[in-house]
Design an enzyme around this catalytic site. Structure first.
Site, short mmCIF file in Angstrom:
data_model
loop_
_atom_site.label_atom_id
_atom_site.label_comp_id
_atom_site.label_asym_id
_atom_site.label_seq_id
_atom_site.Cartn_x
_atom_site.Cartn_y
_atom_site.Cartn_z
N ARG A 150 0.84 -1.20 0.00
CA ARG A 150 0.00 0.00 0.00
C ARG A 150 0.87 1.25 0.00
O ARG A 150 0.56 2.24 -0.68
CB ARG A 150 -0.94 -0.01 1.21
CG ARG A 150 -2.02 -1.08 1.14
CD ARG A 150 -3.00 -0.98 2.29
NE ARG A 150 -3.86 0.20 2.16
CZ ARG A 150 -4.63 0.65 3.13
NH1 ARG A 150 -4.64 0.04 4.32
NH2 ARG A 150 -5.40 1.71 2.95
N CYS A 168 -1.13 5.85 9.16
CA CYS A 168 -1.46 4.57 8.56
C CYS A 168 -2.61 4.83 7.60
O CYS A 168 -2.59 5.81 6.86
CB CYS A 168 -1.80 3.54 9.62
SG CYS A 168 -3.15 4.04 10.72
#
Length: 283
Positions: free
Chosen positions: A180, A238
């Site tokens: 990611r 995050c």
């Protein structure tokens, strides 16, 4: 490692003169939920069995505000958060131990929220509920009202501009999975990639094969290899400010303070005007 407590240590403290308040924060990140499927029901799991005396805390409803411009898990209203904690029996002078189903992301979010708002003694049960070998209870406790009043520490919090600046002036750690970070996949947010200058630091590398935190010295070595040295300003993000709380917990266990960008990638990537970096290079 004062941010973390083992199950045997917790057993000992629960029989002591000042037993900690217990908070059960069972929650699980789910791509199925992101796609509209029913979420894991942490409250049902709590009802089926929890540590005796533990109070359930709902991450989505009580540790975060509704999703919106501030990301998927923005900060809750702090007055409401304080009321939730007081109803759970949290007081400023009494220690708190939080746990979840074992991943420790949700427990870390509760830990971070309490530390950010000024509670002096909060720890996470290493390994979560699976580490507990004692009896479980189905009784829902009614604790005496606590006296905790949130007093937030602004230095522990980053907004989008602060995260961008810290990526240039210090070390900004991205706690998501490497793919990611690199922008190879993005199952939830508008676009893949990372904040320019951020360093990939997957949360999964904070723990060993058993899911428990690495020893403090190993955590210090890990973060040193990522560019964190004495006096380095450190920030974290995050996807939505949950797994990054786990990174903050690992840093605290290693004796390293850090600030959290709660909006994280879910907020950053929602604004097309913000720059996005892809690939393994921070820039």
């Amino acid at each position: 490692m004062t941010a973390i407590i083992t199950a045997p240590e917790l057993v000992h403290e629960l029989t002591g003169a000042r037993p900690p308040v217990l908070l059960d924060v069972r929650w699980q990140f789910s791509l199925a939920k992101a796609a509209g499927a029913p979420a894991q029901d942490g409250r049902a799991e709590y009802a089926a069995g929890h540590l005796p005396g533990a109070v359930f805390v709902d991450l989505d409803q009580e540790l975060a505000a509704p999703p919106g411009e501030g990301g998927r898990h923005p900060l809750p209203d702090l007055a409401e958060f304080g009321a939730v904690m007081r109803r759970a029996g949290v007081s400023a002078a009494r220690p708190v131990v939080v746990y979840d189903g074992g991943l420790n992301w949700a427990a870390a979010r509760a830990w971070w929220m309490l530390r950010f708002t000024g509670h002096p003694d909060v720890r996470v049960l290493d390994g979560g509920l699976p580490a507990w070998e004692g009896p479980l209870s189905t009784e829902v406790p009614t604790p005496a009202e606590g006296d905790f009043r949130p007093a937030p520490d602004a230095s522990a919090l980053l907004d989008a501009d602060g995260a961008a600046a810290l990526a240039r002036a210090g070390v900004l750690l991205d706690a998501r999975a490497g793919e990611r970070y690199r922008g190879e996949v993005e199952p939830i947010d508008r676009v893949g990639g990372h904040i320019p200058g951020a360093v990939s630091a997957p949360t999964t590398e904070n723990v060993g094969p058993d899911g428990r935190f690495l020893p403090a010295e190993e955590l210090r070595d890990r973060f040193k290899a990522l560019g964190v040295s004495a006096g380095t300003p450190v920030g974290l993000y995050c996807g939505s400010g949950v797994s990054a709380a786990h990174e903050a917990l690992a840093l605290a266990a290693a004796g390293i303070p850090a600030a959290l960008y709660v909006g994280s990638w879910s907020e950053w990537s929602s604004d097309p005007s913000r720059p996005v970096a892809v690939g393994p290079d921070p820039q």
